[in-house]
Design an enzyme around this catalytic site. Structure first.
Site, PDB file in Angstrom:
ATOM      1  N   SER A  78      21.973   3.762  16.006  1.00 37.27           N
ATOM      2  CA  SER A  78      22.570   2.480  15.747  1.00 37.27           C
ATOM      3  C   SER A  78      23.115   2.614  14.455  1.00 37.27           C
ATOM      4  O   SER A  78      23.748   3.549  13.805  1.00 37.27           O
ATOM      5  CB  SER A  78      22.039   1.136  16.186  1.00 37.27           C
ATOM      6  OG  SER A  78      22.756   0.150  15.977  1.00 37.27           O
ATOM      7  N   ASP A 134      28.329  -0.103  25.654  1.00 39.30           N
ATOM      8  CA  ASP A 134      27.882  -0.400  24.614  1.00 39.30           C
ATOM      9  C   ASP A 134      28.530  -1.808  23.823  1.00 39.30           C
ATOM     10  O   ASP A 134      29.749  -1.043  23.446  1.00 39.30           O
ATOM     11  CB  ASP A 134      27.472   0.625  23.679  1.00 39.30           C
ATOM     12  CG  ASP A 134      26.579   0.218  22.487  1.00 39.30           C
ATOM     13  OD1 ASP A 134      26.700  -0.983  22.109  1.00 39.30           O
ATOM     14  OD2 ASP A 134      26.090   1.101  21.989  1.00 39.30           O
ATOM     15  N   HIS A 144      23.245  -0.611  24.841  1.00 39.38           N
ATOM     16  CA  HIS A 144      23.212  -0.166  23.495  1.00 39.38           C
ATOM     17  C   HIS A 144      21.771   0.821  23.285  1.00 39.38           C
ATOM     18  O   HIS A 144      22.030   1.935  22.482  1.00 39.38           O
ATOM     19  CB  HIS A 144      23.117  -1.270  22.415  1.00 39.38           C
ATOM     20  CG  HIS A 144      23.079  -0.979  20.951  1.00 39.38           C
ATOM     21  ND1 HIS A 144      23.913  -0.074  20.242  1.00 39.38           N
ATOM     22  CD2 HIS A 144      22.161  -1.224  20.105  1.00 39.38           C
ATOM     23  CE1 HIS A 144      23.573   0.021  18.874  1.00 39.38           C
ATOM     24  NE2 HIS A 144      22.635  -0.499  18.789  1.00 39.38           N
TER      25      HIS A 144
END
Length: 278
Positions: A109, A225, A255
């Site tokens: 991320s 996502d 995610h």
């Protein structure tokens, strides 16, 4: 497997919490950079899988996150450039602590975006890079007016809470969402303005310089996502100059692929990719 904990004082005096897991005889090493709002202890399944194939794993709680945040996590940091300096210093420590073996970088991320920016700006000597749901491109439909306003809000009110991410989108497994929400070291409140703007600057830099990315890279992303844009991973995969680049899109994935329905396959993909390059 030996677990080590210590701290590191960064270039500007910030103290960061570090931890590592060591197999008896490491044949490779990896520095793991966690995502926005979370902390480095949320990667138990990945750590266990990687140590089992003979790798040492090093990681840290970033600025404003986890045990590095005095008084509780805030997800606040002044500059993503400071974060890159932390990554550079700690990657150097990884290579000196386990010398003479291949060294890898992993980022999830925000951590994936930071690792990508680090590779582009610092050109580290690494055997390979794994980017999980990396923050490389802003959300679809983000207005130029909002971007322009973010700059001024960041300067005038850097700690103003401006953007709330939806925690229900981290995983299709309800228990994983609950674990995330109940974790006191996870920051799930709206993101501070300065943090958000610095990440926007970071993603812009990555997109502009993606063609200069030369290291072997594995990019993984879920097609559903909504917290980081899968098109960012596609952009880097298409533009990177590396002759060794792999993009794996997991259909329907949310995610946190390591905590989602495809987690076993995701772990297998990561471990096999690393083993092929040790």
């Amino acid at each position: 497997m030996k677990h080590l904990e210590t701290s590191y004082r960064a270039h500007d005096g910030q103290e960061l919490y570090l931890q590592a897991w060591m197999p008896a005889t490491p044949k490779a090493a990896l520095l793991l950079v966690h995502g926005l709002g979370e902390h480095s202890s949320r990667y138990e399944s990945l750590v266990q899988s990687i140590v089992e194939i003979g790798m040492a794993v090093f990681t840290f709680d970033g600025r404003g996150h986890g045990k590095s945040a005095q008084g509780g996590p805030t997800a606040y940091f002044e500059s993503y450039e400071d974060y890159l300096k932390d990554i550079d210093a700690l990657f150097g420590k990884v290579k000196s602590y386990v010398p003479g073996v291949p060294a890898f970088l992993f980022g999830h991320s925000m951590g994936g975006g930071l690792v990508a920016a680090y590779v582009l700006k610092y050109r580290p000597e690494a055997k390979g890079v794994i980017l999980s749901s990396a923050a490389i491109k802003e959300a679809e439909g983000t207005s130029p007016l909002l971007i322009a306003g973010a700059k001024w809000i960041s300067k005038l009110f850097p700690k103003m809470k401006v953007l709330k991410l939806d925690p229900s989108r981290i995983s299709r497994i309800p228990e994983e969402v609950q674990k995330y929400l109940q974790d006191e070291r996870v920051y799930s409140k709206p993101v501070p303005a300065r943090t958000g703007y610095e990440l926007l600057k970071m993603t812009t830099y990555i997109q502009e310089h993606a063609g200069e990315f030369q290291l072997p890279v594995l990019l993984i992303h879920g097609t559903e996502d909504l917290l980081t844009n899968p098109k960012g991973s596609q952009i880097l995969a298409e533009k990177a100059a590396s002759s060794d680049k792999t993009l794996r899109l997991f259909e329907g994935g949310y995610h946190e692929l390591l905590n989602d329905l495809d987690q076993e396959e995701v772990l297998d993909v990561i471990c096999k990719w690393i083993q092929d390059r040790i």
